[in-house]
Design an enzyme around this catalytic site. Structure first.
Site, PDB file in Angstrom:
ATOM      1  N   ASP A  94       0.962  -1.049  -0.126  1.00  0.00           N
ATOM      2  CA  ASP A  94       0.079   0.061   0.020  1.00  0.00           C
ATOM      3  C   ASP A  94       1.002   1.388   0.038  1.00  0.00           C
ATOM      4  O   ASP A  94       1.158   1.822   1.070  1.00  0.00           O
ATOM      5  CB  ASP A  94      -0.789   0.196   1.230  1.00  0.00           C
ATOM      6  N   ALA A  95       1.437   1.650  -1.295  1.00  0.00           N
ATOM      7  CA  ALA A  95       2.355   2.609  -1.364  1.00  0.00           C
ATOM      8  C   ALA A  95       1.834   3.657  -1.956  1.00  0.00           C
ATOM      9  O   ALA A  95       2.356   4.936  -1.975  1.00  0.00           O
ATOM     10  CB  ALA A  95       3.489   2.148  -1.973  1.00  0.00           C
ATOM     11  N   LYS A  96       0.460   3.789  -2.790  1.00  0.00           N
ATOM     12  CA  LYS A  96      -0.269   4.633  -3.448  1.00  0.00           C
ATOM     13  C   LYS A  96       0.992   5.839  -4.231  1.00  0.00           C
ATOM     14  O   LYS A  96       0.712   6.902  -4.140  1.00  0.00           O
ATOM     15  CB  LYS A  96      -1.006   5.646  -2.373  1.00  0.00           C
ATOM     16  N   ARG A  97       1.637   5.113  -5.232  1.00  0.00           N
ATOM     17  CA  ARG A  97       2.538   5.618  -5.996  1.00  0.00           C
ATOM     18  C   ARG A  97       1.936   6.231  -7.297  1.00  0.00           C
ATOM     19  O   ARG A  97       0.803   5.751  -7.464  1.00  0.00           O
ATOM     20  CB  ARG A  97       3.621   4.775  -6.275  1.00  0.00           C
TER      21      ARG A  97
END
Length: 271
Positions: A94-97
C-alpha cells in the site's frame, strides 16, 4: 499470483479478508520493543496467528518508511516471510505511488521485483503514463485509487465534470489503458451506496475495500452491492485486528477479531 488463484483461496478459506499490517511502535505491546526488530516480530506474530483466516496482507509502506532503514528492512523481512511460508497469500504494497513514466517504472521494479509483492496501490491523477509501467508486469496487479473512504474524497472524486462524477470517468478511462486486465481498484467501504454504479463500469475487477471496522463501513452493504460472481472483493481491516490487544495475548486477540470477520464472510458466501 493470478486472480484465479486468488479466487481459489477465497473459496478454500471461505474468506475474502485482507489484514493491514500498519505497524506503529507506539501501539504494539511494550515487551516487543526489546526485540532486535520489533516491527518484524509484531508482524510475524500476527501472521502466524491469522494466516488461515485471510487471503491477503497489506502493509502500508508509510508505517515502515517512517522508521528509515530499519523500517524498510522490517518490510523486506515481512514480505520474505510471507512469500516463503505462505506463498498462497496475496500481498499488497500500500504505497499509493503515481509519477511520470520512468519514475513509475522504478517504483514498479522496487515493489514487484525487489520486494516481490503481488500488487501495489497507485494514484491515477497523472494519467495513463504513470500507471501503465505498473501494468506491464505479468501476474502482478495494480490497485488504483477509485473512490476512497476519507472525508476529503468529496473534494474531487465525486465532483460532476461534464455531466458525470470524476471517479466514474477515471474508472472508464482506466479500462482503455494497456494491460488494463491487471487493474484492481480501491473503493472505500464507507461509500457502500456507490458500489452498484461502480460495478456497472467494472463488473469483473477485484475491489480492495478499506473502511470496515474502525472507519464504520458495513460489510453486508458492501457485499450486497459490490460482490460479483467471483466474489471480487478484498475487505481490509487494519487497526481493528492488529491492535485488538496491547498485552502479551495480542496475536491471539488479533486472531479472534479476524475470525469474527471471516465467519461473517463465510455466512455471506454460503447464503
Amino acid at each position: 499470483m493470478t486472480t484465479q488463484q486468488l479466487t481459489e483461496q477465497i473459496k478454500k478459506k471461505n474468506s475474502f479478508l485482507c489484514i493491514g499490517l500498519d505497524v506503529d511502535l507506539n501501539k504494539i505491546p511494550i515487551h516487543l520493543l526489546k526485540e532486535e526488530d520489533p516491527i518484524f516480530a509484531f508482524n510475524k506474530a500476527i501472521i502466524d496467528a491469522t494466516h488461515h483466516l485471510c487471503v491477503a496482507y497489506k502493509p502500508n509502506t508509510a508505517f515502515y518508511e517512517a522508521y528509515g532503514l530499519k523500517g524498510w528492512k522490517a518490510l523486506e523481512k515481512t514480505i520474505m516471510y510471507l512469500n516463503v511460508n505462505h506463498p498462497e497469500i496475496f500481498t499488497i504494497a500500500d504505497a499509493k505511488r503515481g509519477d511520470i513514466g520512468n519514475t513509475s517504472a522504478m517504483y514498479a521494479k522496487a515493489f514487484f521485483e525487489d520486494f516481490a509483492f503481488d500488487s501495489v496501490t497507485v494514484a491515477p491523477y497523472m494519467g495513463k503514463d504513470s500507471v501503465e509501467p505498473f501494468l506491464a508486469f505479468k501476474n502482478k496487479h495494480t490497485i488504483m485509487l477509485a473512490l476512497t473512504s476519507n472525508a476529503g474524497a468529496f473534494d474531487f472524486q465525486t465532483k460532476i465534470v461534464d455531466g458525470k462524477e470524476l471517479y466514474k470517468q477515471v474508472l472508464e478511462t482506466s479500462k482503455t489503458w494497456k494491460n488494463a486486465k491487471n487493474l484492481m481498484y480501491v473503493v472505500g467501504a464507507t461509500k457502500a451506496e456507490y458500489f452498484a454504479d461502480i460495478r456497472k463500469i467494472i463488473p469483473e475487477a477485484f475491489l480492495l475495500v478499506p473502511g470496515i471496522g474502525a472507519q464504520g463501513g458495513n460489510l453486508q452493504e458492501v457485499c450486497k452491492y459490490g460482490m460479483n460472481d467471483a466474489v471480487g472483493l478484498l475487505i481490509n481491516s487494519s487497526r481493528g485486528i492488529i491492535y485488538a490487544s496491547q498485552n502479551d495475548n495480542f496475536a491471539t486477540a488479533a486472531a479472534g477479531k479476524a475470525k469474527e470477520l471471516q465467519e461473517q464472510m463465510e455466512t455471506i458466501l454460503n447464503s
